[in-house]
Motif scaffolding. Structure first.
Motif, PDB file in Angstrom:
ATOM      1  N   GLY A 191      27.540  12.719 -59.153  1.00  0.00           N
ATOM      2  CA  GLY A 191      26.216  12.663 -58.754  1.00  0.00           C
ATOM      3  C   GLY A 191      25.384  13.786 -58.854  1.00  0.00           C
ATOM      4  N   MET A 192      26.365  15.009 -58.736  1.00  0.00           N
ATOM      5  CA  MET A 192      25.642  16.431 -58.949  1.00  0.00           C
ATOM      6  C   MET A 192      25.122  16.437 -60.648  1.00  0.00           C
ATOM      7  SD  MET A 192      28.162  18.977 -56.814  1.00  0.00           S
ATOM      8  CE  MET A 192      27.166  20.448 -57.336  1.00  0.00           C
ATOM      9  N   ILE A 193      25.891  16.103 -61.255  1.00  0.00           N
ATOM     10  CA  ILE A 193      25.524  16.239 -62.762  1.00  0.00           C
ATOM     11  C   ILE A 193      24.373  15.173 -63.038  1.00  0.00           C
ATOM     12  CG2 ILE A 193      26.462  16.084 -65.041  1.00  0.00           C
ATOM     13  CD1 ILE A 193      29.082  16.832 -64.259  1.00  0.00           C
ATOM     14  N   ALA A 194      24.528  13.974 -62.701  1.00  0.00           N
ATOM     15  CA  ALA A 194      23.303  13.234 -62.860  1.00  0.00           C
ATOM     16  C   ALA A 194      22.164  13.635 -62.106  1.00  0.00           C
ATOM     17  CB  ALA A 194      23.788  11.542 -62.499  1.00  0.00           C
ATOM     18  N   ASN A 195      22.281  14.339 -61.122  1.00  0.00           N
ATOM     19  CA  ASN A 195      21.117  14.563 -60.213  1.00  0.00           C
ATOM     20  C   ASN A 195      20.578  13.757 -59.597  1.00  0.00           C
ATOM     21  OD1 ASN A 195      19.314  16.772 -59.293  1.00  0.00           O
ATOM     22  ND2 ASN A 195      17.675  16.004 -60.760  1.00  0.00           N
ATOM     23  N   LEU A 196      21.560  12.866 -59.014  1.00  0.00           N
ATOM     24  CA  LEU A 196      21.026  11.703 -57.924  1.00  0.00           C
ATOM     25  C   LEU A 196      20.738  12.259 -56.637  1.00  0.00           C
ATOM     26  CD1 LEU A 196      24.511   9.282 -58.197  1.00  0.00           C
ATOM     27  CD2 LEU A 196      22.381   9.420 -59.554  1.00  0.00           C
ATOM     28  N   THR A 197      19.924  11.471 -55.805  1.00  0.00           N
ATOM     29  CA  THR A 197      19.314  11.991 -54.701  1.00  0.00           C
ATOM     30  C   THR A 197      20.334  12.746 -53.858  1.00  0.00           C
ATOM     31  OG1 THR A 197      18.036  11.273 -52.730  1.00  0.00           O
ATOM     32  CG2 THR A 197      19.487   9.737 -53.578  1.00  0.00           C
ATOM     33  N   ALA A 198      20.142  13.673 -53.175  1.00  0.00           N
ATOM     34  CA  ALA A 198      20.914  14.555 -52.283  1.00  0.00           C
ATOM     35  C   ALA A 198      21.237  13.720 -51.109  1.00  0.00           C
ATOM     36  CB  ALA A 198      20.227  15.948 -51.848  1.00  0.00           C
ATOM     37  N   TYR A 199      20.508  12.922 -50.485  1.00  0.00           N
ATOM     38  CA  TYR A 199      20.666  12.063 -49.402  1.00  0.00           C
ATOM     39  C   TYR A 199      21.953  11.378 -49.384  1.00  0.00           C
ATOM     40  CZ  TYR A 199      16.573  14.000 -47.796  1.00  0.00           C
ATOM     41  OH  TYR A 199      15.348  14.970 -47.486  1.00  0.00           O
TER      42      TYR A 199
ATOM     43  N   ALA B 158      30.401  21.282 -59.992  1.00  0.00           N
ATOM     44  CA  ALA B 158      30.568  19.753 -60.420  1.00  0.00           C
ATOM     45  C   ALA B 158      31.327  19.598 -61.183  1.00  0.00           C
ATOM     46  CB  ALA B 158      29.036  19.349 -60.877  1.00  0.00           C
ATOM     47  N   LEU B 159      31.626  20.525 -62.397  1.00  0.00           N
ATOM     48  CA  LEU B 159      32.566  20.424 -63.455  1.00  0.00           C
ATOM     49  C   LEU B 159      33.943  20.570 -62.782  1.00  0.00           C
ATOM     50  CD1 LEU B 159      31.076  21.931 -66.310  1.00  0.00           C
ATOM     51  CD2 LEU B 159      31.290  19.564 -66.253  1.00  0.00           C
ATOM     52  N   SER B 160      34.121  21.287 -62.174  1.00  0.00           N
ATOM     53  CA  SER B 160      35.531  21.818 -61.417  1.00  0.00           C
ATOM     54  C   SER B 160      35.846  20.512 -60.641  1.00  0.00           C
ATOM     55  CB  SER B 160      35.409  23.095 -60.586  1.00  0.00           C
ATOM     56  OG  SER B 160      34.956  24.055 -61.235  1.00  0.00           O
ATOM     57  N   MET B 161      35.041  19.971 -59.733  1.00  0.00           N
ATOM     58  CA  MET B 161      35.287  18.943 -58.875  1.00  0.00           C
ATOM     59  C   MET B 161      35.700  17.605 -59.854  1.00  0.00           C
ATOM     60  SD  MET B 161      32.519  19.224 -55.883  1.00  0.00           S
ATOM     61  CE  MET B 161      33.161  17.674 -55.373  1.00  0.00           C
ATOM     62  N   ALA B 162      35.089  17.373 -60.873  1.00  0.00           N
ATOM     63  CA  ALA B 162      35.552  16.389 -61.836  1.00  0.00           C
ATOM     64  C   ALA B 162      36.988  16.514 -62.450  1.00  0.00           C
ATOM     65  CB  ALA B 162      34.319  16.413 -63.216  1.00  0.00           C
ATOM     66  N   VAL B 163      36.937  17.837 -62.880  1.00  0.00           N
ATOM     67  CA  VAL B 163      38.451  18.148 -63.418  1.00  0.00           C
ATOM     68  C   VAL B 163      39.314  17.919 -62.636  1.00  0.00           C
ATOM     69  CG1 VAL B 163      39.918  19.530 -64.681  1.00  0.00           C
ATOM     70  CG2 VAL B 163      37.723  19.361 -65.263  1.00  0.00           C
TER      71      VAL B 163
END
Length: 243
Positions: free
Chosen positions: A173-181, A125-130
């Motif tokens: 979304g991954m960092i915030a733990n949003l719903t996977a769907y 997630a951090l890699s994608m953000a950067v």
């Protein structure tokens, strides 16, 4: 005997030449005493250039002989030319190294395992953000590079402008733990298209291209690193759905 050099560099209220500072530093690190002479106006600089028949400053003189500018000075000390030249994985390696350290730092602060799946997903997630930030700095340049190999962007050019926002959304979304769907389908979508596109361009068509993964103006070659980025997106999407 003490070594000495004369350095002429531009220092005005509006501008301090960076190569002049680097030349001074290089001389001092090589044991030279520097007679640092400032060119304090545009007129003074132009007069100096005319007198010595040069087009740029700074200019270094050693033993009454003109060495030249910063690159010439590096050559005098048998150093390679400064700056990045040709293709390089340095930008990607820097991002990967920092995001690994960040994910480990977060895991350590939260007393979670450094070698856990949670930490791996945080790294992704951090890699994608950067990487998204790198692309968003100059969407125009990114799109110019991206549309040369991404199969969807070739047919639907606006996708190249949307892609970095989708990547950033997945990261948040991954960092915030949003719903996977909500998050996983986007990660699977952009990751799958990206992986197929890179594989076709590099391993089937044998094209030598620059990767747009760290921005449109990078010299990172398209290949294994780009494919790995997309495979991580696919893996992250699958993990979110399975979890």
């Amino acid at each position: 005997m003490a070594k000495s050099a004369i350095l002429y560099r531009m220092v005005t209220d509006e501008h301090i030449c960076p190569f002049g500072l680097k030349s001074k530093d290089l001389l001092q690190r090589n044991g030279f005493t520097v007679d640092d002479r400032h060119l304090s106006s545009r007129q003074e600089t132009d007069a100096f250039k005319a007198k010595h028949d040069v087009t740029t400053t700074p200019q270094t003189f050693i033993d009454e002989q003109r060495i030249g500018g910063y690159d010439d000075l590096r050559g005098y000390f048998e150093l390679p030319k400064a700056g990045q030249h040709g293709t390089s994985y340095t930008p990607v390696l820097a991002i990967v190294a920092v995001t690994i350290l960040l994910s480990c730092g977060f895991s350590y602060a939260n007393n979670s395992g450094l070698f856990s799946m949670q930490n791996l997903m945080l790294f992704v997630a951090l890699s994608m953000a950067v990487l998204a930030i790198q692309k968003l700095q100059d969407l125009y340049s990114f799109s110019n590079s991206f549309i040369t190999y991404d199969l969807l962007a070739m047919k639907v050019v606006p996708y190249a402008y949307v892609y970095p926002f989708l990547e950033a959304f997945v990261a948040v979304g991954m960092i915030a733990n949003l719903t996977a769907y909500i998050v996983a389908p986007i990660s699977l979508f952009i990751g799958t298209i990206g992986a197929i596109s890179v594989f076709k361009a590099v391993y089937i068509d044998k094209r030598e291209l620059k990767c747009a993964c760290v921005g449109g103006d990078s010299n990172v070659p398209l290949g294994f690193i780009s494919l790995t980025e997309n495979l991580f997106m696919i893996g992250a999407g699958c993990w979110m759905l399975l979890r």
